[in-house]
Design a protein around this motif. Structure first.
Motif, PDB file in Angstrom:
ATOM      1  N   PRO A  30       6.105-113.312  33.333  1.00 13.95           N
ATOM      2  CA  PRO A  30       6.247-112.468  32.142  1.00 13.95           C
ATOM      3  C   PRO A  30       4.911-111.901  31.651  1.00 13.95           C
ATOM      4  CG  PRO A  30       7.570-114.452  31.905  1.00 13.95           C
ATOM      5  CD  PRO A  30       6.767-114.605  33.169  1.00 13.95           C
ATOM      6  N   SER A  31       3.821-112.617  31.876  1.00  6.47           N
ATOM      7  CA  SER A  31       2.509-112.148  31.449  1.00  6.47           C
ATOM      8  C   SER A  31       2.016-110.963  32.271  1.00  6.47           C
ATOM      9  CB  SER A  31       1.484-113.282  31.548  1.00  6.47           C
ATOM     10  OG  SER A  31       1.896-114.358  30.750  1.00  6.47           O
ATOM     11  N   GLN A  32       2.682-110.665  33.379  1.00  4.97           N
ATOM     12  CA  GLN A  32       2.285-109.551  34.239  1.00  4.97           C
ATOM     13  C   GLN A  32       3.032-108.253  33.920  1.00  4.97           C
ATOM     14  OE1 GLN A  32       3.174-111.618  37.972  1.00  4.97           O
ATOM     15  NE2 GLN A  32       1.023-111.345  38.534  1.00  4.97           N
ATOM     16  N   CYS A  33       3.913-108.281  32.950  1.00  4.04           N
ATOM     17  CA  CYS A  33       4.749-107.107  32.659  1.00  4.04           C
ATOM     18  C   CYS A  33       3.931-105.872  32.295  1.00  4.04           C
ATOM     19  CB  CYS A  33       5.757-107.430  31.562  1.00  4.04           C
ATOM     20  SG  CYS A  33       7.055-108.548  32.116  1.00  4.04           S
ATOM     21  N   LEU A  34       2.884-106.035  31.490  1.00  3.84           N
ATOM     22  CA  LEU A  34       2.080-104.869  31.122  1.00  3.84           C
ATOM     23  C   LEU A  34       1.365-104.277  32.331  1.00  3.84           C
ATOM     24  CD1 LEU A  34       0.564-105.913  27.677  1.00  3.84           C
ATOM     25  CD2 LEU A  34       2.267-104.141  28.127  1.00  3.84           C
ATOM     26  N   GLY A  35       0.862-105.135  33.210  1.00  2.00           N
ATOM     27  CA  GLY A  35       0.227-104.638  34.433  1.00  2.00           C
ATOM     28  C   GLY A  35       1.214-103.876  35.299  1.00  2.00           C
ATOM     29  N   ALA A  36       2.424-104.397  35.403  1.00  2.00           N
ATOM     30  CA  ALA A  36       3.458-103.704  36.172  1.00  2.00           C
ATOM     31  C   ALA A  36       3.811-102.366  35.518  1.00  2.00           C
ATOM     32  CB  ALA A  36       4.702-104.587  36.298  1.00  2.00           C
ATOM     33  N   ALA A  37       3.880-102.357  34.200  1.00  2.00           N
ATOM     34  CA  ALA A  37       4.198-101.113  33.483  1.00  2.00           C
ATOM     35  C   ALA A  37       3.096-100.073  33.708  1.00  2.00           C
ATOM     36  CB  ALA A  37       4.368-101.392  31.989  1.00  2.00           C
ATOM     37  N   ARG A  38       1.834-100.519  33.715  1.00  2.00           N
ATOM     38  CA  ARG A  38       0.725 -99.566  33.923  1.00  2.00           C
ATOM     39  C   ARG A  38       0.825 -98.868  35.277  1.00  2.00           C
ATOM     40  NH1 ARG A  38      -2.304-103.604  31.841  1.00  2.00           N
ATOM     41  NH2 ARG A  38      -3.268-104.096  33.830  1.00  2.00           N
ATOM     42  N   THR A  39       1.317 -99.582  36.283  1.00  2.00           N
ATOM     43  CA  THR A  39       1.421 -98.959  37.609  1.00  2.00           C
ATOM     44  C   THR A  39       2.464 -97.845  37.622  1.00  2.00           C
ATOM     45  OG1 THR A  39       3.074-100.515  38.456  1.00  2.00           O
ATOM     46  CG2 THR A  39       0.739-101.117  38.748  1.00  2.00           C
ATOM     47  N   MET A  40       3.349 -97.827  36.645  1.00  2.00           N
ATOM     48  CA  MET A  40       4.415 -96.832  36.601  1.00  2.00           C
ATOM     49  C   MET A  40       4.176 -95.718  35.587  1.00  2.00           C
ATOM     50  SD  MET A  40       7.681 -99.298  36.949  1.00  2.00           S
ATOM     51  CE  MET A  40       7.718-100.589  38.164  1.00  2.00           C
TER      52      MET A  40
END
Length: 189
Positions: free
Chosen positions: A78-88
């Protein structure tokens, strides 16, 4: 699986209650964008007088690195959600040229800051509002002031333009709108 490589956590009595603390530490490291190698190499100077601290930090680095490798198998913490969002974000047409407004925070994690920078690069304008007191130096709002200063440094380091802050000081303050005499009393005392 990696028990033979652990130094500090090799002893079972040190694991009492450690799972929850380890989970929290892993989440914080992800949120701050810390690399596992930094956990293993950084402590040499810092913990010269406290070898147990260096061993503990090295173990956290090892466990953190292994956890990130595990996640690469198609999982997302769950702590990686912002990083994943940035890639999109590049694929989000509605962000391009958007007027962005950020409000309601006292602190920002490294991931939150990186996301704001990514949004600011795509948007036309970003306004960040924060309550810092009338002089911007009130101890009550010190954490928020530090966060604003860190954000400004991060934005400048990313090559983004940062305008001087606009400090709103209504006269009289809204809480005294119907009682201006109280505003005068507060100013004098």
């Amino acid at each position: 699986q990696h028990a033979d490589r652990l130094q500090y956590y090799r002893r079972p009595e040190r694991w009492s209650g450690a799972a929850a603390k380890l989970s929290q530490a892993l989440a914080e490291m992800i949120q701050e964008g810390i690399e596992p190698a930094a956990m293993i190499t950084a402590p040499s100077e810092v913990f010269r007088q406290a070898p147990a601290g260096a061993a503990k930090l090295a173990d956290l680095g090892l466990l953190y690195g292994e956890y990130l490798r595990f996640l690469e198998g198609g999982f997302l913490d769950p702590s990686q959600c912002l990083g994943a969002a940035r890639t999109m974000l590049e694929r989000c047409d509605w962000v391009r040229g958007a007027q962005l407004w950020v409000d309601g925070f006292a602190s920002m994690s490294g991931e939150e800051t990186a996301t704001l920078i990514a949004l600011a690069r795509l948007g036309e304008r970003m306004e960040i509002t924060a309550m810092v007191g009338s002089d911007g130096m009130s101890p009550l709002f010190a954490k928020t002031r530090r966060t604003l200063d860190e954000l400004e440094r991060a934005f400048v380091a990313a090559g983004l333009a940062v305008e001087p802050p606009l400090i709103l000081q209504p006269t009289p303050p809204p809480r005294f709108r119907t009682r201006p005499a109280l505003a005068g009393l507060e100013r004098r005392w």
